[in-house]
Design a protein around this motif. Structure first.
Motif, PDB file in Angstrom:
ATOM      1  N   GLY A  38       0.865  -1.183   0.000  1.00 57.58           N
ATOM      2  CA  GLY A  38       0.000   0.000   0.000  1.00 57.58           C
ATOM      3  C   GLY A  38       0.904   1.236   0.000  1.00 57.58           C
ATOM      4  N   HIS A  39       0.289   2.419  -0.125  1.00 51.64           N
ATOM      5  CA  HIS A  39       1.151   3.607  -0.243  1.00 51.64           C
ATOM      6  C   HIS A  39       2.028   3.779   0.995  1.00 51.64           C
ATOM      7  CE1 HIS A  39      -1.594   5.801   2.379  1.00 51.64           C
ATOM      8  NE2 HIS A  39      -0.694   6.768   2.406  1.00 51.64           N
ATOM      9  N   ASN A  40       1.494   3.381   2.181  1.00 52.08           N
ATOM     10  CA  ASN A  40       2.320   3.522   3.394  1.00 52.08           C
ATOM     11  C   ASN A  40       3.482   2.539   3.417  1.00 52.08           C
ATOM     12  OD1 ASN A  40       1.452   5.680   5.111  1.00 52.08           O
ATOM     13  ND2 ASN A  40      -0.489   4.573   5.375  1.00 52.08           N
ATOM     14  N   GLY A  41       3.240   1.319   2.946  1.00 57.15           N
ATOM     15  CA  GLY A  41       4.333   0.352   2.859  1.00 57.15           C
ATOM     16  C   GLY A  41       5.422   0.874   1.930  1.00 57.15           C
TER      17      GLY A  41
ATOM     18  N   ARG B  72       0.349  -8.511  -2.327  1.00 56.78           N
ATOM     19  CA  ARG B  72      -0.425  -9.649  -2.831  1.00 56.78           C
ATOM     20  C   ARG B  72      -1.167  -9.353  -4.130  1.00 56.78           C
ATOM     21  NH1 ARG B  72      -5.476  -8.041  -0.998  1.00 56.78           N
ATOM     22  NH2 ARG B  72      -6.689  -9.888  -1.514  1.00 56.78           N
TER      23      ARG B  72
ATOM     24  N   GLY C   1       0.024  -0.100  -4.252  1.00 58.04           N
ATOM     25  CA  GLY C   1      -0.790   1.081  -3.950  1.00 58.04           C
ATOM     26  C   GLY C   1      -1.910   0.817  -2.956  1.00 58.04           C
TER      27      GLY C   1
ATOM     28  N   TYR D  61     -10.126   8.439  -3.720  1.00 57.52           N
ATOM     29  CA  TYR D  61     -10.433   9.164  -4.959  1.00 57.52           C
ATOM     30  C   TYR D  61     -10.060  10.634  -4.923  1.00 57.52           C
ATOM     31  CZ  TYR D  61     -14.341  10.353  -1.994  1.00 57.52           C
ATOM     32  OH  TYR D  61     -15.077  10.795  -0.929  1.00 57.52           O
TER      33      TYR D  61
ATOM     34  N   ASN E  27       2.078  -3.707   6.601  1.00 54.01           N
ATOM     35  CA  ASN E  27       1.245  -2.641   6.031  1.00 54.01           C
ATOM     36  C   ASN E  27      -0.233  -3.062   6.034  1.00 54.01           C
ATOM     37  OD1 ASN E  27       1.124  -1.112   2.680  1.00 54.01           O
ATOM     38  ND2 ASN E  27       0.409  -0.357   4.626  1.00 54.01           N
ATOM     39  N   MET E  28      -0.483  -4.370   6.185  1.00 53.67           N
ATOM     40  CA  MET E  28      -1.872  -4.821   6.163  1.00 53.67           C
ATOM     41  C   MET E  28      -2.566  -4.422   7.474  1.00 53.67           C
ATOM     42  SD  MET E  28       0.389  -7.484   6.962  1.00 53.67           S
ATOM     43  CE  MET E  28       0.512  -8.524   5.556  1.00 53.67           C
TER      44      MET E  28
ATOM     45  N   LEU F 177      -1.915 -14.140  10.524  1.00 50.60           N
ATOM     46  CA  LEU F 177      -0.600 -14.414   9.938  1.00 50.60           C
ATOM     47  C   LEU F 177       0.463 -14.843  10.943  1.00 50.60           C
ATOM     48  CD1 LEU F 177      -0.425 -11.522   7.286  1.00 50.60           C
ATOM     49  CD2 LEU F 177      -1.208 -13.865   6.989  1.00 50.60           C
TER      50      LEU F 177
ATOM     51  N   THR G 100     -19.014   1.891   4.154  1.00 47.90           N
ATOM     52  CA  THR G 100     -18.735   2.478   2.839  1.00 47.90           C
ATOM     53  C   THR G 100     -19.057   1.509   1.709  1.00 47.90           C
ATOM     54  OG1 THR G 100     -16.968   3.856   3.724  1.00 47.90           O
ATOM     55  CG2 THR G 100     -16.851   3.328   1.385  1.00 47.90           C
TER      56      THR G 100
ATOM     57  N   PHE H 227      -9.084  -5.754  -1.382  1.00 52.92           N
ATOM     58  CA  PHE H 227      -8.011  -4.867  -0.909  1.00 52.92           C
ATOM     59  C   PHE H 227      -7.505  -5.236   0.483  1.00 52.92           C
ATOM     60  CE2 PHE H 227     -10.518  -2.624  -4.027  1.00 52.92           C
ATOM     61  CZ  PHE H 227      -9.529  -2.200  -4.903  1.00 52.92           C
TER      62      PHE H 227
ATOM     63  N   LEU I 297      -9.080  -4.915   3.237  1.00 51.73           N
ATOM     64  CA  LEU I 297      -9.509  -3.951   4.254  1.00 51.73           C
ATOM     65  C   LEU I 297     -10.506  -4.632   5.202  1.00 51.73           C
ATOM     66  CD1 LEU I 297      -9.954  -0.965   1.798  1.00 51.73           C
ATOM     67  CD2 LEU I 297      -8.197  -1.153   3.581  1.00 51.73           C
TER      68      LEU I 297
ATOM     69  N   ILE J 288     -12.116   1.745   5.641  1.00 52.91           N
ATOM     70  CA  ILE J 288     -11.209   2.496   4.757  1.00 52.91           C
ATOM     71  C   ILE J 288     -10.011   3.075   5.512  1.00 52.91           C
ATOM     72  CG2 ILE J 288     -13.238   3.086   3.359  1.00 52.91           C
ATOM     73  CD1 ILE J 288     -12.684   6.038   4.042  1.00 52.91           C
TER      74      ILE J 288
ATOM     75  N   HIS K  61      -8.390   1.358   8.145  1.00 53.87           N
ATOM     76  CA  HIS K  61      -7.738   0.297   8.943  1.00 53.87           C
ATOM     77  C   HIS K  61      -8.158   0.391  10.401  1.00 53.87           C
ATOM     78  CE1 HIS K  61      -4.075  -0.891   6.230  1.00 53.87           C
ATOM     79  NE2 HIS K  61      -5.120  -0.568   5.497  1.00 53.87           N
TER      80      HIS K  61
ATOM     81  N   VAL L  26      -4.792   8.849   2.662  1.00 46.72           N
ATOM     82  CA  VAL L  26      -3.558   8.768   1.879  1.00 46.72           C
ATOM     83  C   VAL L  26      -2.644   9.880   2.374  1.00 46.72           C
ATOM     84  CG1 VAL L  26      -2.583   8.767  -0.447  1.00 46.72           C
ATOM     85  CG2 VAL L  26      -4.831   7.750  -0.037  1.00 46.72           C
TER      86      VAL L  26
HETATM   87  C1  FAD Z   1     -13.290   3.280  -0.816  1.00 48.78           C
HETATM   88  C2  FAD Z   1     -12.220   4.120  -0.194  1.00 48.78           C
HETATM   89  C3  FAD Z   1     -12.218   5.490  -0.385  1.00 48.78           C
HETATM   90  C4  FAD Z   1     -11.226   6.266   0.201  1.00 48.78           C
HETATM   91  N1  FAD Z   1     -11.139   7.600  -0.102  1.00 48.78           N
HETATM   92  C5  FAD Z   1     -10.066   8.304   0.311  1.00 48.78           C
HETATM   93  C6  FAD Z   1      -9.795   9.583  -0.230  1.00 48.78           C
HETATM   94  O1  FAD Z   1     -10.491  10.038  -1.128  1.00 48.78           O
HETATM   95  N2  FAD Z   1      -8.710  10.259   0.236  1.00 48.78           N
HETATM   96  C7  FAD Z   1      -7.879   9.746   1.187  1.00 48.78           C
HETATM   97  O2  FAD Z   1      -6.909  10.407   1.581  1.00 48.78           O
HETATM   98  N3  FAD Z   1      -8.105   8.503   1.698  1.00 48.78           N
HETATM   99  C8  FAD Z   1      -9.155   7.777   1.249  1.00 48.78           C
HETATM  100  N4  FAD Z   1      -9.342   6.502   1.675  1.00 48.78           N
HETATM  101  C9  FAD Z   1      -8.488   5.982   2.748  1.00 48.78           C
HETATM  102  C10 FAD Z   1      -7.129   5.599   2.243  1.00 48.78           C
HETATM  103  O3  FAD Z   1      -7.191   5.194   0.910  1.00 48.78           O
HETATM  104  C11 FAD Z   1      -6.533   4.475   3.077  1.00 48.78           C
HETATM  105  O4  FAD Z   1      -6.672   4.767   4.448  1.00 48.78           O
HETATM  106  C12 FAD Z   1      -5.062   4.316   2.751  1.00 48.78           C
HETATM  107  O5  FAD Z   1      -4.887   4.204   1.352  1.00 48.78           O
HETATM  108  C13 FAD Z   1      -4.491   3.113   3.446  1.00 48.78           C
HETATM  109  O6  FAD Z   1      -3.136   2.994   3.068  1.00 48.78           O
HETATM  110  P1  FAD Z   1      -2.189   1.909   3.710  1.00 48.78           P
HETATM  111  O7  FAD Z   1      -0.948   1.900   2.905  1.00 48.78           O
HETATM  112  O8  FAD Z   1      -2.060   2.161   5.163  1.00 48.78           O
HETATM  113  O9  FAD Z   1      -2.961   0.543   3.560  1.00 48.78           O
HETATM  114  P2  FAD Z   1      -3.551  -0.193   2.273  1.00 48.78           P
HETATM  115  O10 FAD Z   1      -3.752   0.752   1.164  1.00 48.78           O
HETATM  116  O11 FAD Z   1      -4.735  -0.955   2.757  1.00 48.78           O
HETATM  117  O12 FAD Z   1      -2.395  -1.193   1.868  1.00 48.78           O
HETATM  118  C14 FAD Z   1      -2.184  -2.431   2.501  1.00 48.78           C
HETATM  119  C15 FAD Z   1      -1.610  -3.350   1.467  1.00 48.78           C
HETATM  120  O13 FAD Z   1      -1.296  -4.603   2.057  1.00 48.78           O
HETATM  121  C16 FAD Z   1      -1.613  -5.595   1.110  1.00 48.78           C
HETATM  122  N5  FAD Z   1      -1.783  -6.855   1.793  1.00 48.78           N
HETATM  123  C17 FAD Z   1      -2.751  -7.203   2.679  1.00 48.78           C
HETATM  124  N6  FAD Z   1      -2.574  -8.465   3.102  1.00 48.78           N
HETATM  125  C18 FAD Z   1      -1.471  -8.935   2.464  1.00 48.78           C
HETATM  126  C19 FAD Z   1      -0.793 -10.182   2.461  1.00 48.78           C
HETATM  127  N7  FAD Z   1      -1.223 -11.204   3.217  1.00 48.78           N
HETATM  128  N8  FAD Z   1       0.311 -10.327   1.686  1.00 48.78           N
HETATM  129  C20 FAD Z   1       0.772  -9.303   0.925  1.00 48.78           C
HETATM  130  N9  FAD Z   1       0.143  -8.103   0.872  1.00 48.78           N
HETATM  131  C21 FAD Z   1      -0.952  -7.914   1.645  1.00 48.78           C
HETATM  132  C22 FAD Z   1      -2.895  -5.104   0.478  1.00 48.78           C
HETATM  133  O14 FAD Z   1      -3.174  -5.729  -0.756  1.00 48.78           O
HETATM  134  C23 FAD Z   1      -2.581  -3.615   0.329  1.00 48.78           C
HETATM  135  O15 FAD Z   1      -1.957  -3.335  -0.894  1.00 48.78           O
HETATM  136  C24 FAD Z   1     -10.271   5.682   1.049  1.00 48.78           C
HETATM  137  C25 FAD Z   1     -10.249   4.300   1.199  1.00 48.78           C
HETATM  138  C26 FAD Z   1     -11.207   3.514   0.583  1.00 48.78           C
HETATM  139  C27 FAD Z   1     -11.169   2.035   0.738  1.00 48.78           C
END
Ligand code: FAD
Length: 543
Positions: free
Chosen positions: A20-23, A42, A47, A66, A306-307, A316, A339, A471, A473, A478, A480, A520
């Motif tokens: 994900g973007h944080n990872g 995965r 992203g 979005y 990051n999950m 896990l 959502t 995703f 989630l 949205i 976590h 994000v």
């Molecule tokens: C529908 C929706 C609308 C949103 N709208 C907005 C917005 O407009 N603006 C905004 O700022 N935020 C928005 N958000 C919130 C924001 O997108 C998320 O909070 C943020 O992107 C989470 O980032 P992250 O990197 O922490 O986690 P994630 O993006 O959830 O990344 C975690 C990653 O880990 C991976 N993963 C999980 N399990 C495993 C595994 N076992 N093995 C390998 N990989 C794994 C997943 O596939 C994923 O790629 C929205 C979210 C959603 C779902």
């Protein structure tokens, strides 16, 4: 190779579990500090929830998140995201709220006060004060976003001193607010959005337009205590130096993740997609790496997860590896956004009854939820029936300013819909209800903009269950995990574990389950990298 056979790849300094973007942010900072980093994602692209994908032939969109506003400016600068091709533009106007067949509220681009005055001259007069007030508090939070919150520790150890220093820093930031400001901050943490907004405004449309931010991704009524904080969470962003603004990443939200991935790769990080982690490997009581679904073992001195943390700790890791009290907390951590997300391919732009024609209001965040009471009903209906006949829909049409997303003359729109129950009552599955609810969302827009349904050429529908399956989630949440006071700051994910790691040595938290939570932002990834570097490379410098 048979699925059960295990081959060990080389050992890395850090394995990032999830791209994900944080990872990716975490990976980029660690790679920049000279660590050997492997990212394992995965899905077929990196992203996470910040991706751009083709959802209908010829039509691409940011299929989950979005709109950009919270992405931290320091992360943008440190990782040279503009240099890696990221281009962010502000919305031409901020929000458009159809109120009835002939009334609307349209904010941004210098017209906000005039528009509010249509409903209440008194509210228009108070608007600047309200913004300044919120801005002052948002400024304090902005300063805290890239700082680990004080980590409550039991007993008195060396780390207690570090945490005392963090508490002092927090105190210093808070003291800038003065006593009045601190009381306001306390109010924002505890009040309902409705109570907070009632202190400022009398007319329903402005309260609805501002109050929408209090229920974004939050399965609650705007009359519920704690929702004022969610409103604040959405106020601490900025784009291109403009505070509180929202906009578009050209090419969609995936352009953000791609730019971060480019930076990570440019500094040597190895990023692999289609790599499903099935186990976090333990050796001698500490994390030693991860096992993939195909049997590969990837070893690392540190693993940054990051999950979602519920998935990490309950699925896990061997149950015996996680202290029972902590495991129980992770099982109880509250997930569920309410959502429902759709992407639609459109043959033409919508034509709103209350403001016909193709003008700049179509570039706004279009909010179909004319009052806080409407939002309250959407929530209570969803609790009883799974969804409301009158749901909340925010529509954004990014193709009005980004021509890379749809064929000429056509458009794409994001429908960010609420409230729906994360799990349906009566044991019904979202797989059964998905298409009916999608029809309802389209009909809801169609009521305000007749002809909309007819213009839909194709659609992608993501129920809470789809968000979980596709995703990862948990509960379709949205962020976590809910942004409630008991799950924020030092309590995210639990008291004593706010330092970007849980109870297992070598295992770190780099996703939105850590401070400052979802969106994000890049902030948890940045802060986790700092924690990892402190342990792995104590003399490296991450400003
Ligand atoms: C529908 C929706 C609308 C949103 N709208 C907005 C917005 O407009 N603006 C905004 O700022 N935020 C928005 N958000 C919130 C924001 O997108 C998320 O909070 C943020 O992107 C989470 O980032 P992250 O990197 O922490 O986690 P994630 O993006 O959830 O990344 C975690 C990653 O880990 C991976 N993963 C999980 N399990 C495993 C595994 N076992 N093995 C390998 N990989 C794994 C997943 O596939 C994923 O790629 C929205 C979210 C959603 C779902």
């Amino acid at each position: 190779m048979p699925a059960t056979a295990r081959s060990t790849l080389e050992t890395y300094d850090a394995v990032i579990a999830g791209g994900g973007h944080n990872g990716l942010v975490c990976a980029a900072y660690l790679a920049r500090a000279g660590l050997r980093v492997k990212v394992l994602e995965r899905r077929h692209i990196v992203g996470g929830a910040a991706v751009t994908e083709e959802f209908h032939p010829g039509f691409r969109n940011s299929i989950c998140s979005y709109t950009v506003g919270l992405l931290n400016p320091k992360v943008i600068a440190d990782l040279d995201l503009h240099g890696h091709g990221l281009h962010i533009v502000e919305r031409p106007v901020m929000n458009f709220l159809p109120v009835s067949d002939d009334r609307y509220l349209l904010t941004g681009n210098g017209r906000t006060k005039g528009e509010i005055a249509k409903f209440s001259p008194r509210d228009a007069e108070r608007y600047d004060d309200y913004c300044a007030h919120l801005e002052r508090i948002a400024d304090v939070l902005r300063a805290l976003v890239l700082k680990p919150p004080p980590n409550i520790t039991a007993g008195f150890t060396v780390s207690t001193l570090r945490e005392l220093a963090r508490t002092a820093t927090l105190g210093k930031h808070l003291s800038r607010l003065g006593l009045d400001g601190q009381q306001d901050l306390l109010d924002l943490f505890t009040l309902s959005a409705a109570d907070f907004l009632d202190r400022w405004f009398e007319s329903e449309p402005i309260k609805a337009l501002l109050g929408f931010d209090s229920i974004v991704g939050t399965y609650a009524s705007p009359f519920d205590p704690g929702t004022a904080y969610v409103l604040l969470h959405h106020a601490f962003g900025e784009i291109n130096g403009k505070k509180g603004a929202w906009g578009h990443a050209i090419g969609g939200m995936g352009a953000i993740s791609d730019a971060i991935a480019k930076d990570a790769r440019a500094h040597g990080a190895d990023i692999e997609t289609g790599a499903q982690i099935v186990e976090v490997i333990m050796e001698s009581g500490r994390t030693a790496g991860v096992a993939l679904a195909d049997g590969t073992i990837v070893k690392g001195r540190a693993v940054a997860a990051n999950m979602t943390l519920k998935r990490l700790y309950t699925e896990l890791l061997p149950k015996t590896a996680v202290p029972p009290e902590f495991l129980a907390r992770m099982e109880r951590f509250k997930y569920g956004s309410g959502t429902f997300r759709m992407n639609v391919a459109l043959s033409r732009l919508p034509d709103f009854k209350c403001l016909p024609g193709e003008r700049d209001h179509l570039g706004a965040g279009i909010i179909i939820a004319p009052s806080l009471n409407y939002m309250h009903r959407a929530y209570t209906d969803a609790r009883e029936q799974g969804w409301s006949r009158e749901p909340i829909v925010e529509m954004l049409i990014p193709s009005t300013i980004d021509w890379t997303l749809a064929p000429p003359g056509a458009h794409v729109a994001s429908l960010f819909c609420q409230h729906v129950a994360p799990t349906l009552p009566g044991g019904r599955s979202w797989d059964e209800a998905r298409e009916d609810v999608a029809d309802l969302m389209i009909a809801t827009v169609d009521r305000a903009a007749p002809g909309f349904a007819e213009s839909v050429l194709g659609r992608q529908v993501l129920s809470p269950l789809d968000l979980e399956h596709e995703f990862g989630l948990t509960g379709g949440d949205i962020f976590h995990g809910q942004l409630s006071l008991n799950q924020l700051f030092s309590a995210r994910p639990a008291l004593g574990y706010a330092a970007y790691c849980g109870p297992i040595e070598g295992l770190y938290h780099c996703g939105s389950g850590a401070h400052p939570g979802g969106g994000v932002t890049g902030a948890p990834g940045h802060n986790a990298a700092r924690a990892i570097l402190r342990d792995l490379k104590p003399f490296s410098f991450l400003s």
